[in-house]
Design a protein around this motif. Structure first.
Motif, PDB file in Angstrom:
ATOM      1  N   UNK A 241     -27.449  26.644  22.713  1.00 47.06           N
ATOM      2  CA  UNK A 241     -26.736  27.744  21.943  1.00 47.06           C
ATOM      3  C   UNK A 241     -25.434  28.115  22.581  1.00 47.06           C
ATOM      4  N   UNK A 242     -24.420  28.339  21.550  1.00 49.74           N
ATOM      5  CA  UNK A 242     -23.231  28.864  21.793  1.00 49.74           C
ATOM      6  C   UNK A 242     -22.892  30.343  21.665  1.00 49.74           C
ATOM      7  N   UNK A 243     -22.284  31.326  22.436  1.00 47.41           N
ATOM      8  CA  UNK A 243     -22.067  32.508  22.299  1.00 47.41           C
ATOM      9  C   UNK A 243     -21.001  32.832  21.517  1.00 47.41           C
ATOM     10  N   UNK A 244     -21.138  33.957  20.563  1.00 44.90           N
ATOM     11  CA  UNK A 244     -19.931  34.207  19.961  1.00 44.90           C
ATOM     12  C   UNK A 244     -19.783  35.512  19.687  1.00 44.90           C
ATOM     13  N   UNK A 245     -18.605  36.309  19.905  1.00 41.49           N
ATOM     14  CA  UNK A 245     -18.422  37.740  19.530  1.00 41.49           C
ATOM     15  C   UNK A 245     -17.955  38.169  18.284  1.00 41.49           C
ATOM     16  N   UNK A 246     -18.652  38.686  17.555  1.00 38.41           N
ATOM     17  CA  UNK A 246     -18.037  39.361  16.028  1.00 38.41           C
ATOM     18  C   UNK A 246     -17.920  40.638  16.105  1.00 38.41           C
ATOM     19  N   UNK A 247     -16.976  41.285  15.295  1.00 40.76           N
ATOM     20  CA  UNK A 247     -16.813  42.545  15.021  1.00 40.76           C
ATOM     21  C   UNK A 247     -17.161  43.188  13.520  1.00 40.76           C
ATOM     22  N   UNK A 267     -28.536  47.642  22.833  1.00 43.60           N
ATOM     23  CA  UNK A 267     -27.164  48.091  23.283  1.00 43.60           C
ATOM     24  C   UNK A 267     -26.540  47.231  24.399  1.00 43.60           C
ATOM     25  N   UNK A 268     -27.435  46.522  25.136  1.00 46.43           N
ATOM     26  CA  UNK A 268     -26.904  45.367  25.977  1.00 46.43           C
ATOM     27  C   UNK A 268     -25.927  44.398  25.296  1.00 46.43           C
ATOM     28  N   UNK A 269     -26.123  44.127  24.212  1.00 44.48           N
ATOM     29  CA  UNK A 269     -25.406  43.158  23.448  1.00 44.48           C
ATOM     30  C   UNK A 269     -24.524  43.927  22.332  1.00 44.48           C
ATOM     31  N   UNK A 270     -24.511  45.027  22.290  1.00 47.16           N
ATOM     32  CA  UNK A 270     -23.744  45.810  21.041  1.00 47.16           C
ATOM     33  C   UNK A 270     -22.743  46.760  21.760  1.00 47.16           C
ATOM     34  N   UNK A 271     -21.420  46.352  21.511  1.00 49.78           N
ATOM     35  CA  UNK A 271     -20.446  47.291  22.255  1.00 49.78           C
ATOM     36  C   UNK A 271     -19.619  47.991  21.101  1.00 49.78           C
ATOM     37  N   UNK A 277     -16.871  50.928  14.244  1.00 49.03           N
ATOM     38  CA  UNK A 277     -17.234  49.553  14.222  1.00 49.03           C
ATOM     39  C   UNK A 277     -17.441  49.229  15.707  1.00 49.03           C
ATOM     40  N   UNK A 278     -18.252  47.839  15.854  1.00 48.49           N
ATOM     41  CA  UNK A 278     -19.034  47.578  16.898  1.00 48.49           C
ATOM     42  C   UNK A 278     -18.704  46.143  17.259  1.00 48.49           C
ATOM     43  N   UNK A 279     -19.062  45.648  18.299  1.00 47.33           N
ATOM     44  CA  UNK A 279     -18.894  43.916  18.644  1.00 47.33           C
ATOM     45  C   UNK A 279     -20.221  43.497  19.277  1.00 47.33           C
ATOM     46  N   UNK A 280     -20.653  42.473  18.591  1.00 47.65           N
ATOM     47  CA  UNK A 280     -21.977  41.934  18.903  1.00 47.65           C
ATOM     48  C   UNK A 280     -22.027  40.408  19.396  1.00 47.65           C
ATOM     49  N   UNK A 281     -22.576  40.194  20.352  1.00 47.00           N
ATOM     50  CA  UNK A 281     -22.768  38.748  20.533  1.00 47.00           C
ATOM     51  C   UNK A 281     -23.889  38.157  19.950  1.00 47.00           C
TER      52      UNK A 281
END
Length: 334
Positions: A241-247, A267-271, A277-281
């Motif tokens: 799998x590929x890792x993508x960051x979305x907001x 919370x480890x994967x949510x910033x 707004x937040x960013x998620x991997x």
């Protein structure tokens, strides 16, 4: 030879006999005996008992209308049973016409599933719902999805205990030829998925039915992979799998459940970023899977990283927008 019935068995027989006779307008004593595996004499005795049974009315006395009744001439001369009057059973609550129609539509949907290939029981239940409703239910036909033909072929393969063969358009937009032992078909919203043992990958894989091309039933026997080999979740993460960051807005996090059902609120994967707004991997099989995500959440999701993921989505959006461009008129081009 049918054996003698004990007391509890006699009661169970009588309780089952009346609904059976109600479902059959006319039936012979021998047919009833064969159905319940009892002697014809036992059936005659039971029918005679039923014909003098009932529920006392307002007078608390058993009047003629308070008892079951049969066509005695048919019973005594032709050995056939025809109920002409029912008591008690007709007083039971019934489904309304709308309730019965909704249940029938649901049964039509279930009859399309491969595991319900033997549809006799479903058809019998739909007929009983139609007869037992308080009014004739509205005639409905459950809409068949575009995967109906694929479902039928998979059901045939399951019954024959053989593999299916198809070309598959994977998440990267590439066609691959697959041989698969079909194990289960599941639906998520309007999409159908085949889960089975893939001989190309030597592992359990999930395939969207609308991406199967030239699906065929083969004569190659299945390898005996049990249904218990299937993971509990429909979509399992993979090492490739590929890792993508979305907001996106924090309130929209539950909308990503189809993409990361186990970690969308981790919370480890949510910033947290500006405002709400937040960013998620996310982990996806390919960057092309982002197209479906962005289309389903227009204006809500922004792809942040990696750069290749942003390029894939930008190129796809530009190609879509180009389809709406209006050619300039001849005078304007001049």
């Amino acid at each position: 030879m049918p054996g003698a019935l004990r007391g509890p068995d006699r009661l169970a027989f009588l309780l089952a006999l009346v609904p059976y006779l109600q479902d059959h307008d006319t039936v012979s004593v021998t047919d009833v005996a064969a159905h319940f595996d009892v002697t014809p004499e036992r059936v005659r005795d039971a029918v005679t008992l039923i014909a003098v049974s009932g529920v006392p009315g307002a007078t608390n006395q058993y009047q003629h209308g308070d008892l079951f009744d049969i066509q005695w001439d048919e019973f005594e001369l032709n050995d056939r049973i025809v109920l002409t009057h029912l008591v008690g059973i007709d007083d039971a609550p019934r489904f309304s016409a709308r309730e019965a129609a909704a249940l029938i539509a649901g049964l039509q949907y279930l009859s399309a599933l491969p595991e319900n290939a033997d549809r006799a029981a479903i058809a019998s239940l739909m007929a009983k719902l139609t007869r037992g409703a308080s009014a004739p239910p509205t005639q409905l036909l459950a809409e068949k999805s575009g995967s109906a033909d694929a479902l039928a072929l998979i059901a045939t393969a399951v019954q024959a205990d053989v593999q299916v063969e198809f070309d598959y358009l994977n998440g990267a937009g590439e066609h691959e030829h697959r041989f698969v032992d079909p194990l289960r078909v599941e639906s998520v919203d309007r999409d159908w998925y085949l889960r089975g043992w893939c001989h190309l990958r030597s592992a359990v894989r999930t395939f969207r039915l609308d991406r199967l091309v030239d699906l065929r039933v083969t004569d190659r026997p299945r390898t005996g992979q049990p249904v218990s080999a299937l993971p509990d979740r429909l979509f399992e993460p993979s090492a490739e799998d590929l890792t993508v960051v979305v907001e996106l807005p924090e309130s929209a996090l539950p909308l990503l459940a189809d993409y990361r059902p186990e970690r969308v609120t981790d919370k480890v994967h949510t910033e947290k970023v500006d405002g709400d707004r937040c960013r998620v991997r996310l982990r996806l099989a390919s960057f092309h899977g982002l197209k479906r995500l962005v289309t389903g959440l227009p204006g809500t999701v922004t792809v942040i990283a990696p750069g290749e993921a942003r390029r894939v989505v930008a190129d796809w959006a530009a190609a879509a927008a180009a389809q709406y461009e209006t050619p300039a008129a001849p005078t304007e081009r001049a």
